[in-house]
Design a protein around this motif. Sequence first.
Motif, PDB file in Angstrom:
ATOM      1  N   GLY A   1     -20.974   5.681 -63.449  1.00 12.69           N
ATOM      2  CA  GLY A   1     -21.463   4.444 -64.045  1.00 12.69           C
ATOM      3  C   GLY A   1     -22.102   3.514 -63.034  1.00 12.69           C
ATOM      4  N   HIS A   2     -22.466   4.047 -61.857  1.00  8.30           N
ATOM      5  CA  HIS A   2     -23.128   3.270 -60.819  1.00  8.30           C
ATOM      6  C   HIS A   2     -24.573   3.750 -60.693  1.00  8.30           C
ATOM      7  CE1 HIS A   2     -18.841   2.895 -59.001  1.00  8.30           C
ATOM      8  NE2 HIS A   2     -19.042   2.013 -59.961  1.00  8.30           N
ATOM      9  N   VAL A   3     -25.511   2.898 -61.025  1.00  4.55           N
ATOM     10  CA  VAL A   3     -26.929   3.268 -61.017  1.00  4.55           C
ATOM     11  C   VAL A   3     -27.415   3.418 -59.583  1.00  4.55           C
ATOM     12  CG1 VAL A   3     -29.258   2.514 -61.653  1.00  4.55           C
ATOM     13  CG2 VAL A   3     -27.342   2.144 -63.229  1.00  4.55           C
ATOM     14  N   ASP A   4     -28.023   4.584 -59.285  1.00  7.25           N
ATOM     15  CA  ASP A   4     -28.500   4.865 -57.932  1.00  7.25           C
ATOM     16  C   ASP A   4     -29.941   4.428 -57.704  1.00  7.25           C
ATOM     17  OD1 ASP A   4     -26.174   6.174 -56.837  1.00  7.25           O
ATOM     18  OD2 ASP A   4     -26.631   7.858 -58.160  1.00  7.25           O
ATOM     19  N   GLY A   5     -30.697   4.308 -58.768  1.00  8.45           N
ATOM     20  CA  GLY A   5     -32.095   3.923 -58.629  1.00  8.45           C
ATOM     21  C   GLY A   5     -32.774   3.857 -59.975  1.00  8.45           C
ATOM     22  N   LEU A   6     -33.977   3.291 -59.971  1.00  5.40           N
ATOM     23  CA  LEU A   6     -34.757   3.169 -61.195  1.00  5.40           C
ATOM     24  C   LEU A   6     -35.875   4.198 -61.196  1.00  5.40           C
ATOM     25  CD1 LEU A   6     -35.060  -0.708 -61.528  1.00  5.40           C
ATOM     26  CD2 LEU A   6     -33.477   0.818 -62.703  1.00  5.40           C
TER      27      LEU A   6
ATOM     28  N   VAL B   1     -29.660   9.782 -67.169  1.00  4.09           N
ATOM     29  CA  VAL B   1     -30.791   8.912 -67.475  1.00  4.09           C
ATOM     30  C   VAL B   1     -30.357   7.934 -68.559  1.00  4.09           C
ATOM     31  CG1 VAL B   1     -33.169   8.777 -68.322  1.00  4.09           C
ATOM     32  CG2 VAL B   1     -32.452  10.724 -66.907  1.00  4.09           C
ATOM     33  N   ASN B   2     -30.324   6.657 -68.220  1.00  4.83           N
ATOM     34  CA  ASN B   2     -29.849   5.625 -69.153  1.00  4.83           C
ATOM     35  C   ASN B   2     -28.506   5.994 -69.770  1.00  4.83           C
ATOM     36  OD1 ASN B   2     -31.931   3.869 -68.690  1.00  4.83           O
ATOM     37  ND2 ASN B   2     -32.928   4.131 -70.675  1.00  4.83           N
ATOM     38  N   GLY B   3     -27.641   6.581 -68.932  1.00  7.30           N
ATOM     39  CA  GLY B   3     -26.292   6.901 -69.378  1.00  7.30           C
ATOM     40  C   GLY B   3     -26.143   8.236 -70.065  1.00  7.30           C
ATOM     41  N   VAL B   4     -27.205   9.021 -70.160  1.00  5.95           N
ATOM     42  CA  VAL B   4     -27.159  10.306 -70.854  1.00  5.95           C
ATOM     43  C   VAL B   4     -27.161  11.446 -69.839  1.00  5.95           C
ATOM     44  CG1 VAL B   4     -28.245  11.774 -72.596  1.00  5.95           C
ATOM     45  CG2 VAL B   4     -28.454   9.285 -72.766  1.00  5.95           C
TER      46      VAL B   4
ATOM     47  N   LYS C   1     -41.379   5.579 -73.550  1.00  2.11           N
ATOM     48  CA  LYS C   1     -42.818   5.787 -73.433  1.00  2.11           C
ATOM     49  C   LYS C   1     -43.199   5.773 -71.969  1.00  2.11           C
ATOM     50  CE  LYS C   1     -43.950   3.563 -77.860  1.00  2.11           C
ATOM     51  NZ  LYS C   1     -44.717   2.474 -78.533  1.00  2.11           N
ATOM     52  N   ALA C   2     -44.358   6.333 -71.658  1.00  7.09           N
ATOM     53  CA  ALA C   2     -44.838   6.332 -70.276  1.00  7.09           C
ATOM     54  C   ALA C   2     -44.889   4.902 -69.745  1.00  7.09           C
ATOM     55  CB  ALA C   2     -46.220   6.979 -70.198  1.00  7.09           C
ATOM     56  N   GLY C   3     -44.355   4.708 -68.561  1.00  4.87           N
ATOM     57  CA  GLY C   3     -44.312   3.381 -67.950  1.00  4.87           C
ATOM     58  C   GLY C   3     -42.973   2.695 -68.074  1.00  4.87           C
ATOM     59  N   HIS C   4     -42.117   3.155 -68.997  1.00  5.88           N
ATOM     60  CA  HIS C   4     -40.792   2.555 -69.142  1.00  5.88           C
ATOM     61  C   HIS C   4     -39.923   2.866 -67.923  1.00  5.88           C
ATOM     62  CE1 HIS C   4     -40.652   2.045 -73.836  1.00  5.88           C
ATOM     63  NE2 HIS C   4     -41.539   1.282 -73.240  1.00  5.88           N
ATOM     64  N   ARG C   5     -39.120   1.899 -67.509  1.00  5.95           N
ATOM     65  CA  ARG C   5     -38.166   2.110 -66.427  1.00  5.95           C
ATOM     66  C   ARG C   5     -36.838   2.586 -67.002  1.00  5.95           C
ATOM     67  NH1 ARG C   5     -37.400  -2.651 -62.444  1.00  5.95           N
ATOM     68  NH2 ARG C   5     -36.712  -3.674 -64.370  1.00  5.95           N
ATOM     69  N   VAL C   6     -36.155   3.471 -66.271  1.00  4.21           N
ATOM     70  CA  VAL C   6     -34.876   4.004 -66.724  1.00  4.21           C
ATOM     71  C   VAL C   6     -33.878   3.988 -65.580  1.00  4.21           C
ATOM     72  CG1 VAL C   6     -35.810   5.456 -68.562  1.00  4.21           C
ATOM     73  CG2 VAL C   6     -35.676   6.365 -66.234  1.00  4.21           C
ATOM     74  N   ASN C   7     -32.593   3.885 -65.936  1.00  5.08           N
ATOM     75  CA  ASN C   7     -31.520   3.910 -64.951  1.00  5.08           C
ATOM     76  C   ASN C   7     -31.169   5.355 -64.607  1.00  5.08           C
ATOM     77  OD1 ASN C   7     -31.206   1.058 -65.048  1.00  5.08           O
ATOM     78  ND2 ASN C   7     -29.988   1.246 -66.913  1.00  5.08           N
ATOM     79  N   LEU C   8     -31.074   5.654 -63.310  1.00  4.22           N
ATOM     80  CA  LEU C   8     -30.753   6.998 -62.850  1.00  4.22           C
ATOM     81  C   LEU C   8     -29.456   6.994 -62.048  1.00  4.22           C
ATOM     82  CD1 LEU C   8     -34.268   8.130 -61.518  1.00  4.22           C
ATOM     83  CD2 LEU C   8     -33.296   8.526 -63.799  1.00  4.22           C
ATOM     84  N   GLU C   9     -28.620   7.984 -62.303  1.00  4.36           N
ATOM     85  CA  GLU C   9     -27.442   8.225 -61.460  1.00  4.36           C
ATOM     86  C   GLU C   9     -27.415   9.704 -61.105  1.00  4.36           C
ATOM     87  OE1 GLU C   9     -22.575   8.384 -61.484  1.00  4.36           O
ATOM     88  OE2 GLU C   9     -23.554   7.024 -62.904  1.00  4.36           O
ATOM     89  N   VAL C  10     -27.372  10.006 -59.817  1.00  5.69           N
ATOM     90  CA  VAL C  10     -27.367  11.396 -59.369  1.00  5.69           C
ATOM     91  C   VAL C  10     -25.979  11.993 -59.529  1.00  5.69           C
ATOM     92  CG1 VAL C  10     -29.253  10.986 -57.768  1.00  5.69           C
ATOM     93  CG2 VAL C  10     -26.892  10.777 -56.956  1.00  5.69           C
TER      94      VAL C  10
END
Length: 212
Positions: A105-110, A145-148, A186-195
């Motif tokens: 649950g810790h976002v590593d980057g956008l 990606v966005n928690g998924v 959609k293209a251009g949207h920012r998303v939360n990433l966690e590795v």
Amino acid sequence: MFTGIVTGLGRIVHVQSLGEGASHGKRLVIETPPGYLDDVQAGDSIALNGACMTATSFDTQACRFSVDISSESLDKTAGLDAAGPVNLEKALRAHDRLGGHIVSGHVDGLGVVTHFAPVGESWELRIAAPKALASFLAYKGSITVNGVSLTVNRVDDHPPERAGDCEFSINLIPHTLSNTTLGALKAGHRVNLEVDLIARYVARMLGKSEPA
């Protein structure tokens, strides 16, 4: 801890500033599906679009709970600063199925969506990730990606027109599109990433840098 399996679709319905200036965070009020909060108590952890938050108050009758999010968290995440839909996941319990993978649950980057289009019965989603995350992305590895929790199908360390980034591709089945917010990307949207958490430890043992 979480698994990356979304357990409900919520909506941020109210955003209140906790003070003036960029150094102050915000209080979010999130609306949930009926019954979602029946086993939730104040202080419980709930992931919003993959970011672990603490439920500070809740109203089971109104199906709403609130969280306080710091300015630092707002700066490092996407989709949590304004009203709109969010993926919800309650914290993992010891007897739950681990349907996705271990998620902190810790976002590593956008990341930035570069392509989202149907391919047969599924959809291909391509995301440009910061170069600092490239070594943690692997073919058939896990990414959140966005928690998924999702599986990486391809990694391109040198995508055209994406200097400084890497690009990875994943396939989304109709069930995922229907039960998460990813179908609205959609293209251009920012998303939360966690590795992947295991990749973190492997990198540490090999003396490689961790995600910024």
